[in-house]
Design a protein around this motif. Structure first.
Motif, PDB file in Angstrom:
ATOM      1  N   ARG A 182       0.748  -1.326  -0.158  1.00  0.00           N
ATOM      2  CA  ARG A 182      -0.095   0.032  -0.047  1.00  0.00           C
ATOM      3  C   ARG A 182       0.729   1.268   0.015  1.00  0.00           C
ATOM      4  O   ARG A 182       0.466   2.131  -0.716  1.00  0.00           O
ATOM      5  N   ARG A 255      -1.834   7.205   7.319  1.00  0.00           N
ATOM      6  CA  ARG A 255      -2.644   6.566   8.047  1.00  0.00           C
ATOM      7  C   ARG A 255      -3.412   5.344   7.450  1.00  0.00           C
ATOM      8  O   ARG A 255      -3.720   4.305   7.593  1.00  0.00           O
ATOM      9  N   LYS A 258      -1.061   3.206   5.927  1.00  0.00           N
ATOM     10  CA  LYS A 258      -0.372   2.240   7.177  1.00  0.00           C
ATOM     11  C   LYS A 258       1.181   2.214   6.547  1.00  0.00           C
ATOM     12  O   LYS A 258       1.766   1.134   6.747  1.00  0.00           O
ATOM     13  N   THR A 259       1.535   3.581   6.390  1.00  0.00           N
ATOM     14  CA  THR A 259       3.042   3.773   5.868  1.00  0.00           C
ATOM     15  C   THR A 259       3.955   3.385   6.961  1.00  0.00           C
ATOM     16  O   THR A 259       3.811   4.113   8.068  1.00  0.00           O
ATOM     17  N   PRO A 260       5.014   2.694   7.273  1.00  0.00           N
ATOM     18  CA  PRO A 260       5.942   2.556   8.296  1.00  0.00           C
ATOM     19  C   PRO A 260       6.829   3.804   8.273  1.00  0.00           C
ATOM     20  O   PRO A 260       7.021   4.558   7.244  1.00  0.00           O
TER      21      PRO A 260
END
Length: 267
Positions: A182, A255, A258-260
């Motif tokens: 994503r 958000r 869901k990016t690290p």
């Protein structure tokens, strides 16, 4: 880093990636390794595949009759290609050399996402896989852009979706699966859209430029025009992939995707 405005973060990112140097390296490797691979295809592939490849080049670059004849003569060599003259060893060497483009592109993805180089045992087969899949996509680009006979009303959306999917997969593959899918989506959409738009621009710029260059310099004119256009393409690709990192780390997008957290964005 989060306190810096978006434009500031983007500028820092583009400097970090070193856009012009990376784009020139990608263009050079594509040009130096792409032509031998096309010769291999012409030597071993059936006539239908060669015809599809010529049709794809005409569709992507908008080649006119004269410039298209130059490309056709290059691929066919004025006669039926001799696979025996190239030989199995030549094919292996050509494919291994062509992975240089995969390696430069992998480094672009790693620099864009601030990652260390992947171990060779993880990356080597990915270089070959990337090359094989992209060659297959290139062969069928003419049919895709024609909407498989339906027309450009279907062909343009198909070309856009194909480009986005390929650049999404490219990043995931060459990053050795170290990031989830994503967060890579913004860069893929930007790059796919840019490549599709530039393919349309190529139909205006490339044929006239190529015809003038061939008139002035002969077959060497093809080198000048194609290499300069490759630099334009890969400059756009480099900027888009690098920008995808910045977009994916915007608070709202981070958000959703869901990016690290990036190494320099951790609290």
């Amino acid at each position: 880093m989060r306190a810096i405005p978006f434009v500031g973060r983007l500028v820092v990112q583009l400097v970090h990636v070193n856009v012009l140097d990376t784009a020139t390296r990608l263009a050079a490797q594509t040009f130096l390794t792409g032509i031998p691979v096309l010769f291999v295809l012409a030597a071993f592939a059936p006539a239908t595949v060669r015809d599809n490849l010529v049709d794809s080049l005409r569709s992507i670059l908008g080649l006119g009759s004269r410039s298209l004849a130059e490309v056709t003569d290059t691929l066919h060599g004025g006669h039926e290609p001799d696979g025996e003259a190239i030989g199995g060893i030549g094919v292996v060497i050509t494919l291994l050399s062509a992975t240089a483009c995969s390696r430069v592109l992998q480094r672009l993805c790693e620099r864009s996402w601030h990652m260390p180089p992947a171990a060779a045992r993880l990356a080597a087969w990915r270089w070959v896989a990337w090359l094989v899949v992209w060659l297959a996509v290139l062969v069928f680009q003419g049919k895709v852009r024609a909407g498989f006979g339906v027309g450009q009303g279907l062909g343009l959306p198909m070309a856009l979706v194909t480009a986005c999917l390929m650049w999404w997969w490219t990043q995931y593959l060459l990053l050795a699966g170290r990031l989830p899918w994503r967060p890579l989506l913004p860069g893929a959409v930007l790059t796919g859209a840019a490549m599709t738009a530039l393919a349309g621009a190529a139909k205006i710029y490339v044929p006239n430029s190529l015809d003038r260059s061939i008139s002035q310099f002969g077959p060497l004119g093809l080198v000048f025009t194609v290499f300069s256009w490759l630099i334009v393409l890969f400059t756009a690709a480099t900027v888009c992939v690098a920008t995808g990192f910045v977009i994916a780390h915007e608070p709202t997008m981070a958000r959703l995707l869901k990016t690290p957290p990036a190494p320099d964005q951790t609290d």
